[in-house]
Design a protein around this motif. Structure first.
Motif, PDB file in Angstrom:
ATOM      1  N   SER A  31      -5.970  -0.911   3.138  1.00 21.20           N
ATOM      2  CA  SER A  31      -5.573  -1.859   4.179  1.00 21.20           C
ATOM      3  C   SER A  31      -6.774  -2.651   4.681  1.00 21.20           C
ATOM      4  N   THR A 164       0.472   1.006  -0.692  1.00 22.67           N
ATOM      5  CA  THR A 164       1.204   0.259   0.325  1.00 22.67           C
ATOM      6  C   THR A 164       0.236  -0.341   1.329  1.00 22.67           C
ATOM      7  N   GLY A 165      -0.997   0.160   1.321  1.00 24.12           N
ATOM      8  CA  GLY A 165      -2.029  -0.421   2.163  1.00 24.12           C
ATOM      9  C   GLY A 165      -2.244  -1.895   1.889  1.00 24.12           C
ATOM     10  N   PHE A 168       0.264  -3.476   4.117  1.00 23.98           N
ATOM     11  CA  PHE A 168      -0.038  -3.186   5.518  1.00 23.98           C
ATOM     12  C   PHE A 168      -1.228  -4.011   6.007  1.00 23.98           C
ATOM     13  N   LEU A 172      -0.959  -6.725   8.948  1.00 26.38           N
ATOM     14  CA  LEU A 172      -1.819  -6.568  10.113  1.00 26.38           C
ATOM     15  C   LEU A 172      -2.566  -7.865  10.420  1.00 26.38           C
ATOM     16  N   SER A 298       4.072 -12.869   7.998  1.00 27.03           N
ATOM     17  CA  SER A 298       3.976 -11.408   7.966  1.00 27.03           C
ATOM     18  C   SER A 298       5.318 -10.738   7.698  1.00 27.03           C
ATOM     19  N   TYR A 301       5.957  -9.190   4.305  1.00 20.67           N
ATOM     20  CA  TYR A 301       5.153  -8.004   4.007  1.00 20.67           C
ATOM     21  C   TYR A 301       5.606  -6.792   4.810  1.00 20.67           C
ATOM     22  N   LEU A 302       6.240  -7.028   5.945  1.00 17.37           N
ATOM     23  CA  LEU A 302       6.897  -5.923   6.650  1.00 17.37           C
ATOM     24  C   LEU A 302       8.045  -5.390   5.799  1.00 17.37           C
ATOM     25  N   ILE A 305       6.581  -3.268   3.012  1.00 20.72           N
ATOM     26  CA  ILE A 305       6.237  -1.896   3.419  1.00 20.72           C
ATOM     27  C   ILE A 305       7.490  -1.036   3.509  1.00 20.72           C
TER      28      ILE A 305
END
Length: 471
Positions: A31, A164-165, A168, A172, A298, A301-302, A305
């Motif tokens: 991440s 998955t980082g 994330f 972020l 974002s 990408y949510l 995840i």
């Protein structure tokens, strides 16, 4: 889960143990690394926005071509150190190479605003190139660590969780970028955030990370015995592993690996096209301001995840209950990750400014489902050769990041007018074509059997090793 030893004793897998802590730390390490990679993609929107609300920070009038150079600059250095980095990770262990790559690169992230002020885009280009050089060993380090820590049965779930980082770190940065850029910190705060995040992670990794279970001083003896008993392939137990010569010729002439390499290249082109260009697409085509841009950018990408965990559970369920073999599972999820996004990507090239909600839905589908590929090609290196998983990742990632370098440059070539949706249409067609061809090759020629060159010459795989499929 139980492992029966030769003396008849059984070791049980702790429900939560040191191997899970290692995966969580690697998750945050990846991440941090990705926060550094994507920070420029979101910050550059504010850096070049004439109407941006914070007048305290300089605005830069870079052309789209210069912008494409900057967005690709990280990868000019990144692909160069992939293979040397994989060799260092194999020689010294993944802990130190992962630590140095992310922390030193994080220090450069802190220096990014100063570099732009002193040397404009040219010095920024050089700094980003150096960050790429430093991070070249990161993925090979993670693969090397996974091959020592993660049991074959847990590879799909825990191994995929680590990566998955990527999503994330992206989420972020995209979520906080609008708020930071609008604050008194301005756009420089985006780089400060990524740098501090990386350095804080470095302290945690230094104290709690370990190359192997045997080197981990704080884990339980029960879990250590469990992992060592489970590691039945030569990659885990053979004392000659560290001194085995890398079979370069056999690797580079291995059809399953070459197909994996091409699939990884195709993924990299599509992934980085979306990653580096979505903020610009949102601003220029959908007319979103910096804060709504960050939130919209974002959202996909949510979804990425969330769907990662869904796909991990589904893959484990299908294999555990015998509905799919590991080989079929790898190809099934790779197909989902590559082919499902094709239609949404093509449709994106036909969106208008008043269709931002529909465009966002298409992006959520394309980027969200794209994560299924992580259960396909991304852990296939360990399937083919646990002993040389880091080396395979280094070679494949070197080739893939040439694609990551070329993808933003291609956007600069085809998109000469950032507000021309027809030019963006070409970009999305190319990415879709890459996905289609890459997965087709993986379906036809991909394998999950451990390759003969994984072993020392004196070792002859047992039947259970020949049939080993990675799970």
């Amino acid at each position: 889960m139980e492992i029966e030893q030769k003396d008849g004793n059984k070791n049980k897998a702790p429900l939560f143990g040191a191997r899970h802590v290692q995966c969580i730390l690697m998750f945050f390490g990846i991440s941090a690394a990705f926060a550094q990679r994507v920070n420029l993609s979101v910050a550059i929107v504010a850096m070049m926005d004439k109407n941006f609300a914070n007048p305290d920070f300089e605005e830069y009038q870079w052309s789209e071509k210069t912008k494409s150079y900057l967005l690709s600059s990280f990868f000019w250095g990144y692909f160069v150190t992939q293979i040397p980095g994989s060799q260092l990770a194999r020689r010294f262990g993944g802990k130190i190479t992962l630590l140095l790559s992310i922390v030193l690169s994080g220090v450069l992230a802190l220096l990014t605003p100063l570099s732009v002020r002193l040397g404009d885009w040219q010095l920024l280009f050089g700094l980003r190139l150096c960050q790429g050089l430093l991070q070249g060993s990161s993925f090979a380090s993670v693969h090397t660590l996974l091959s020592k820590w993660i049991l074959a049965e847990e590879r799909s779930s825990l191994g995929t969780f680590c990566y998955t980082g990527l999503a994330f770190g992206s989420v972020l940065m995209m979520l906080v970028s609008g708020w930071i850029a609008s604050s008194t910190l301005g756009w420089p705060g985006i780089f400060y955030f990524a740098g501090l995040f990386s350095i804080i992670w470095g302290f945690a990794w230094y104290f709690f990370g370990a190359n192997t279970p045997r080197e981990c001083k704080w884990m339980s003896e029960e879990e250590r015995l469990f992992i060592e008993a489970a590691m039945v392939t030569m990659s885990r137990s053979d004392p000659e592993h560290a001194t085995m010569k890398t079979p370069w010729l056999k690797i580079l002439t291995s059809l399953p690996f070459l197909v994996l390499l091409l699939a990884q290249c195709a993924y990299a082109w599509g992934f980085w096209t979306m990653m580096t260009e979505i903020p610009s697409y949102m601003k220029n085509i959908l007319k979103q301001d910096i804060q709504s841009n960050a939130i919209m950018s974002s959202a996909p990408y949510l979804a990425n995840i969330f769907l990662t965990f869904v796909f991990c559970v589904l893959a484990s369920f299908l294999i555990k209950h015998g509905y799919t073999s590991v080989n079929a599972s790898r190809k099934l999820f790779n197909t989902l990750g590559y082919w499902v996004p094709i239609v949404p990507l093509i449709l994106l090239g036909y969106m208008r400014a008043d269709q931002s909600e529909l465009a966002l839905a298409l992006l959520v589908i394309a980027v969200g489902v794209n994560t299924a590929g992580n259960l396909g090609f991304l852990i296939n290196h360990i399937d083919l050769s646990p002993n040389f998983a880091g080396v395979l990742m280094g070679i494949a990632n070197c080739a893939a990041n040439i694609m990551s370098l070329l993808a933003p440059l291609a956007v600069g070539v085809f998109v000469t007018d950032a507000e021309n949706v027809e030019q963006w249409r070409i970009v999305f067609y190319i990415a879709s074509g890459m996905y289609f061809v890459g997965n087709l090759l993986f379906i036809l020629f991909g394998q999950t059997t451990i390759q003969a060159w994984n072993y020392p010459k004196r070792h002859h795989p047992q039947p259970n090793e020949r049939d080993h499929t990675g799970i």
